[in-house]
Design an enzyme around this catalytic site. Structure first.
Site, short mmCIF file in Angstrom:
data_model
loop_
_atom_site.label_atom_id
_atom_site.label_comp_id
_atom_site.label_asym_id
_atom_site.label_seq_id
_atom_site.Cartn_x
_atom_site.Cartn_y
_atom_site.Cartn_z
N HIS A 10 -8.92 9.23 30.59
CA HIS A 10 -10.94 9.34 29.39
C HIS A 10 -11.70 8.16 29.12
CE1 HIS A 10 -8.58 6.44 27.38
NE2 HIS A 10 -7.27 7.39 27.64
N GLU A 88 -0.28 10.08 26.94
CA GLU A 88 -0.28 8.56 27.24
C GLU A 88 0.87 8.40 27.52
OE1 GLU A 88 -0.77 6.38 29.09
OE2 GLU A 88 -1.97 5.70 28.80
#
Length: 249
Positions: A10, A88
């Site tokens: 990202h 994550e």
């Protein structure tokens, strides 16, 4: 037949900018992060990539990066699968803390171990902490015991691999071109698996935000080649910047 897979971290998030441990906290992209998403889309367009399917996590910094890149590619219509398994790594009790301040308190070497070691997790988040994922409705259908209070890269890999085997790998074997937009550590886990990187070598791997990493795979999904799109020196500098985040000021 060559299979193509792109891994995309990202774009810059607000907590990347603030140099804070983010983990499963759902923070937004910065303006720079949104620009990185568009730039990533442009790099993939210049490469001539035509995707068949995309995957991302359930965290909006990855979702919005994917949306920005697909818009630039003019491939907004692609089917997108979202999974918590691509989230994550959970940073436990470090989530929300300033990385430089944590390094000053505990030492840069300890923070490097927490951030980049293979099998050493940070201190765990208590299950009664409001920030624990068991209190987040997006995970309500999951077994409470499967939700982490902290993770190492090793346990992140254990979480990610079932999604690779069940969702991504079959699409690649079917000849589809696949885009995975996720996070630094979930992508480090995939990188380690695909390239058979040792537990020691993975300590030094840093994945920059917003730069597509193109893998070319053979029929059995063995890696033929991989490279960052665009300027290799820019990717190297961006990776070095990631490495420096855990140093004391």
């Amino acid at each position: 037949m060559t299979r193509k897979l792109v891994l995309l971290r990202h774009g810059q998030s607000q907590w990347n900018l603030d140099n804070r441990f983010t983990g499963w906290v759902d923070v937004e992209l910065t303006d720079q992060g949104r620009q990185e998403a568009v730039a990533a889309g442009r790099l993939m367009k210049d490469e001539g990539l035509q995707f068949d399917v995309a995957h991302t996590s359930v965290l909006k910094r990855a979702i919005h990066t994917l949306q920005g890149a697909l818009k630039e590619l003019d491939q907004d219509w692609l089917p997108v699968s979202k999974s918590w398994r691509l989230n994550e790594r959970h940073y436990g009790g470090l989530q929300g803390l300033d990385k430089a301040e944590t390094a000053a308190k505990h030492g840069e070497e300890q923070v490097k171990i927490w951030r980049r070691s293979y099998d050493i997790p940070p201190p765990a988040m208590d299950v009664n902490d409001p920030g624990h994922p068991c209190h987040d409705r997006r995970y309500a259908t999951l077994d409470r015991n499967a939700l982490p209070g902290t993770e190492s890269l090793a346990t992140t890999l254990v979480r990610v691999l079932p999604y690779w085997h069940d969702a991504i790998a079959p699409q690649l074997k079917a000849g589809q071109t696949v885009l995975v937009t996720a996070h630094g550590n979930s992508l480090r886990a995939l990188y380690k698996y695909l390239n058979d990187v040792s537990n020691e070598q993975i300590l030094e791997l840093n994945i920059p935000t917003g730069i597509p990493l193109l893998f070319e795979l053979d029929d059995s999904l063995q890696v033929r080649s991989f490279r960052y799109l665009g300027d290799p020196e820019a990717a190297k500098r961006a990776a070095e910047a990631v490495a420096n985040q855990g140093k004391a000021k």
